[in-house]
Design an enzyme around this catalytic site. Structure first.
Site, PDB file in Angstrom:
ATOM      1  N   CYS A 146     -12.136 -10.083  20.337  1.00 26.89           N
ATOM      2  CA  CYS A 146     -11.260  -8.910  20.327  1.00 26.89           C
ATOM      3  C   CYS A 146     -10.009  -9.120  19.488  1.00 26.89           C
ATOM      4  O   CYS A 146      -9.220  -8.206  19.305  1.00 26.89           O
ATOM      5  CB  CYS A 146     -10.856  -8.555  21.758  1.00 26.89           C
ATOM      6  SG  CYS A 146      -9.619  -9.680  22.455  1.00 26.89           S
TER       7      CYS A 146
ATOM      8  N   CYS B  66      -9.556  -9.015  26.993  1.00 23.52           N
ATOM      9  CA  CYS B  66     -10.857  -8.367  27.183  1.00 23.52           C
ATOM     10  C   CYS B  66     -11.806  -9.116  28.119  1.00 23.52           C
ATOM     11  O   CYS B  66     -12.953  -8.716  28.277  1.00 23.52           O
ATOM     12  CB  CYS B  66     -11.536  -8.169  25.828  1.00 23.52           C
ATOM     13  SG  CYS B  66     -12.177  -9.713  25.150  1.00 23.52           S
TER      14      CYS B  66
ATOM     15  N   CYS C 127     -10.411 -14.495  27.969  1.00 25.98           N
ATOM     16  CA  CYS C 127      -9.431 -13.746  27.206  1.00 25.98           C
ATOM     17  C   CYS C 127      -8.656 -12.830  28.150  1.00 25.98           C
ATOM     18  O   CYS C 127      -9.257 -12.066  28.900  1.00 25.98           O
ATOM     19  CB  CYS C 127     -10.164 -12.927  26.143  1.00 25.98           C
ATOM     20  SG  CYS C 127      -9.081 -11.870  25.187  1.00 25.98           S
TER      21      CYS C 127
ATOM     22  N   CYS D 247     -10.857 -15.107  20.219  1.00 29.43           N
ATOM     23  CA  CYS D 247     -11.746 -14.200  20.937  1.00 29.43           C
ATOM     24  C   CYS D 247     -12.183 -13.099  19.982  1.00 29.43           C
ATOM     25  O   CYS D 247     -11.444 -12.746  19.057  1.00 29.43           O
ATOM     26  CB  CYS D 247     -11.010 -13.573  22.119  1.00 29.43           C
ATOM     27  SG  CYS D 247     -12.019 -12.424  23.054  1.00 29.43           S
TER      28      CYS D 247
ATOM     29  N   ASP E  12      -3.429 -31.204  49.478  1.00 31.37           N
ATOM     30  CA  ASP E  12      -4.840 -31.214  49.138  1.00 31.37           C
ATOM     31  C   ASP E  12      -5.025 -32.137  47.936  1.00 31.37           C
ATOM     32  O   ASP E  12      -4.494 -31.886  46.863  1.00 31.37           O
ATOM     33  CB  ASP E  12      -5.280 -29.784  48.795  1.00 31.37           C
ATOM     34  CG  ASP E  12      -6.694 -29.745  48.257  1.00 31.37           C
ATOM     35  OD1 ASP E  12      -7.027 -28.768  47.581  1.00 31.37           O
ATOM     36  OD2 ASP E  12      -7.469 -30.699  48.498  1.00 31.37           O
TER      37      ASP E  12
END
Lengths: 494, 244
Positions: A278, A257, A254, A276, A405
């Site tokens: 929160c 939070c 999140c 989430c 890469d």
């Protein structure tokens, strides 16, 4: 103020090449134009600067245009070189594109930029607008300059896709009216390092632009941009479509939070329905695909601002539903009616290596660009779901534009190819083809199914003669080469 | 025969395709009829290090590494003892740096490491990025090891390096050494990932782990490494030619 422009159309006909360039940009009376563009209250000194800048721009535009004409005369398809010339001569080149179109639209994100911007362009043109765009996927500053050079004159819209790494630089020079952000995935790590940094830089650059944001509600990396003060439109999926499950998850925490996000539905990678403790979760989409079924084409339902319409889209993959939703959200935000949007989407004919189909040896050869794990997983899922028997040709390069890469192939779930998967043979080639073969081996693909081609031409030739349908999955620098190889082969086979 | 591989914090450290190292170890066990179990060690799923035959600690973004360190530091002494007793570990990039005393970041702030070994890493301007070829110090065949590095930190230590740099930067771009070897622990900056096209390194780790299970010089059945070695040599050829 009287404004004088001299319009000098220049038509050159040489063999089969016909180029018409409107050189009004070159010969317009600089002083008048420069003056009308200044803000009142400028001092003499800054007027001179504006005048000088304008001259530099026109000189650079002239040089770029000349370069483009010369290249065309030699039949060279180089997409960005004229732009490179212009920007090298005058680094502030992009600033002067503000007057070239009524409205400016940017499209950025990791995947889906080209499809979304092509679809947006198509919709706007269907609605009767003039649009210029960098449709070839040349999305760095030189590509944007090249698009301006190749499209002389003024337009209603500029639809410009911008690589998310250079986005903060471009937006400094050219202020958009609307910006669509498709998604953020791990892409070329040697270029951008960490996603958080990329997201932050794009966010910060948007904050004081005033642009309308068109954001993916289902991508927590994008939805955190809802914290910006800009007006915004959300797009997403609410359809009950089984998409690719599993695959790579970006660490999804999140942004408010830092706890790990809970998902009630995964569509792909970190894209889905998340929440989430929160309170951070998917914002309600203004434009959403509410239903969708795929059988040779997507067929579903699009809801936007209370209206609902049926839509079809010829190109498969869950990721394409997001491209449709993004394009629909953006264009409806510009006032295009939903029925125009859906009609355009139904007729959308995609080229340039995103599910581009060429018939060779009597069967379908489909080119699909792969760049990163999220995109590649989506493509493999689509390939495996294709009910017809087919072969695969994979090309892995590691030039700068591909990403030097190549470790990302280990984050791709090639394991889906392990069983029969409806596939008889997998060809591999490219500068790092040997490592792709190792990847497949460790993915439990029997070595007897794999054929390594040292030379790309040999693999392309073998593919062109294959009577089976083949999906060709090249990385970026192999795409154009493979594409022109197949187009030439198709012409020979006629 | 069973080997237990601890994949440390896969939820936090899943960058750069490093899970390819786990896939390689597991497959090379399975193809030999050795049972390989992967335990995903994370903040909400812990296990005694005594059960660990091979520990794999990769790298991640700064934020993730900070979270990881906060959790792992309570086991600092356990891990130090485990290493001294001959535990087999492969630590990559951030994981490698974490073995040391500290990491001095770009702002001069000292970020503590696990202090398993006395060395440090210092961030400097400009990242060391590119393909690397080294000659390993472990007597493995082929002598070369090839991979991809991408690090801002310069590591300095007095231990045996993993290899001598043939092309690329290595630990710090100055002393010609790459990585670190101490007892059965390998620390390195090699992404790529490391093991798929360096099967001799993978087998070296497996042998160390099997030795640890009590079997003097445990024999590993040879595998057909044609594909892996073809990839290895192609990469060595390509990346030895020029410095990138």
């Amino acid at each position: 103020m009287v404004r004088t422009t001299v319009s000098v159309p220049l038509t050159v006909q040489l063999k089969h090449i016909n180029i018409t360039a409107d050189f009004s940009q070159l010969f317009s009376v600089v002083g008048m134009q420069a003056f009308t563009e200044t803000v009142s209250g400028q001092t003499d000194r800054s007027l001179r600067e504006v005048y000088l800048n304008r001259l530099c721009y026109l000189a650079a535009m002239a040089a770029g245009t000349l370069t483009w004409i010369i290249l065309r005369l030699f039949g060279i398809a180089a997409t960005t070189f004229p732009g490179r010339v212009a920007i090298t001569l005058y680094p502030g080149f992009l600033r002067h594109l503000a007057g070239k179109s009524e409205k400016i639209i940017f499209i950025t994100g990791t995947n889906g930029k080209t499809t979304t911007s092509n679809l947006v362009t198509h919709i706007l043109r269907q609605a009767g607008h003039s649009v210029y765009t960098n449709r070839e996927g040349a999305n760095l500053r030189t590509g944007i300059a090249a698009a301006a050079i190749r499209n002389p004159g003024r337009f209603d819209y500029a639809v410009i896709e911008i690589d998310e790494g250079v986005f903060p630089l471009v937006i400094k020079d050219l202020k958009p009216h609307a910006v669509a952000v498709t998604n953020f995935f791990r892409d070329q790590l040697d270029r951008y390092g960490e996603i958080d940094t990329t997201v932050r830089k794009v966010s910060e650059s948007l904050a004081d632009s005033g642009a309308m944001l068109v954001l993916n509600a289902d991508d927590p990396f994008v939805s955190r941009m809802g914290l910006l003060p800009n007006p915004r439109r959300w797009f997403g999926l609410t359809a009950d479509t089984a998409g690719a499950q599993g695959g790579t998850r970006e660490s999804v925490y999140c942004p408010v939070c830092s706890s790990r996000l809970e998902y009630s539905r995964f569509y792909y990678a970190q894209v889905g329905h998340y929440s989430c403790g929160c309170g951070f979760k998917n914002p309600a989409p203004d434009t959403a695909v509410t239903q969708a079924r795929f059988e040779r084409a997507w067929d579903g339902s699009l809801q936007s601002n209370g209206q609902e319409a049926r839509f079809t889209f010829a190109y498969g993959g869950l990721y394409n539903l997001y491209n449709v939703a993004a394009a629909a959200a953006l264009t409806s935000g510009l006032g295009i009616p939903l029925d125009v949007i859906t009609r355009a989407a139904a007729a959308f004919d995609y080229r340039l290596g995103r599910l581009e189909q060429i018939t060779l040896a009597g069967s379908r050869k489909t080119l699909v660009l792969v760049k990163n794990p999220a995109g590649c997983n989506q493509v493999l899922d689509m390939v495996v779901r294709d009910p017809d028997r087919k072969n695969l040709s994979l090309v892995l390069n590691d030039n700068t534009a591909d990403g030097r890469d190549i470790s990302w192939i280990w984050d791709v779930d090639y394991e889906v190819l392990a069983g029969d998967a409806g596939i008889d043979m997998i060809r591999v080639s490219g500068l790092r083809g040997a490592e792709l073969r190792v990847r497949l081996k460790y993915a439990n693909v029997p070595d007897s199914k794999i054929r390594l081609f040292e030379k790309l031409d040999d693999m392309l030739d073998d593919t062109a003669r294959d009577p089976m349908p083949v999906y060709i999955l090249p990385t970026y620098t192999a795409l154009f080469y493979s594409r022109s190889y197949f187009l030439k082969a198709a012409r020979r086979q006629k | 025969m069973k080997l237990t591989i601890y994949h440390m914090y896969p939820d936090l450290l899943n960058l750069y395709g490093d899970r390819g190292n786990i896939i390689t170890l597991v497959q090379r066990c399975r193809w030999r009829g050795i049972d390989a179990e992967v335990f995903e060690y994370s903040r909400d799923s812990e296990r005694d290090f005594g059960d660990c035959d091979i520990l794999f600690l990769g790298g991640g973004s700064d934020r993730e590494q900070e979270i990881l360190y906060t959790h792992l530091k309570r086991y600092r002494n356990v891990l130090k003892d485990w290493v001294e007793a001959g535990g087999t570990a492969l630590t990559i990039c951030g994981g490698y740096q974490l073995l040391g005393d500290y990491y001095l970041d770009a702002n001069g702030e000292k970020i503590e490491g696990l202090s398993i070994l006395p060395f440090y890493t210092k961030a400097e301007k400009g990242r060391l990025i590119g393909n690397v070829v080294i000659e390993n110090t472990l007597g493995l065949t082929p002598t070369t090891v090839v991979g991809f590095e991408n690090h801002g930190g310069r590591t300095v230590h007095e231990f045996q390096p993993f290899g001598k740099v043939r092309s690329g930067f290595g630990n710090n771009g100055r002393d010609g050494g790459e990585g670190l070897v101490y007892k059965n622990v390998i620390g390195t900056y090699f992404h790529g990932p490391l093991l798929p096209k360096n099967p001799h390194v993978a087998d070296c780790l497996l042998r160390k782990a099997l030795d640890g299970k009590g079997g003097a010089q445990a024999e590993l059945a040879p595998l057909d490494d044609t594909a892996e070695l073809a990839a290895h040599h192609a990469a060595v050829r390509r990346f030895s030619e020029r410095h990138q």
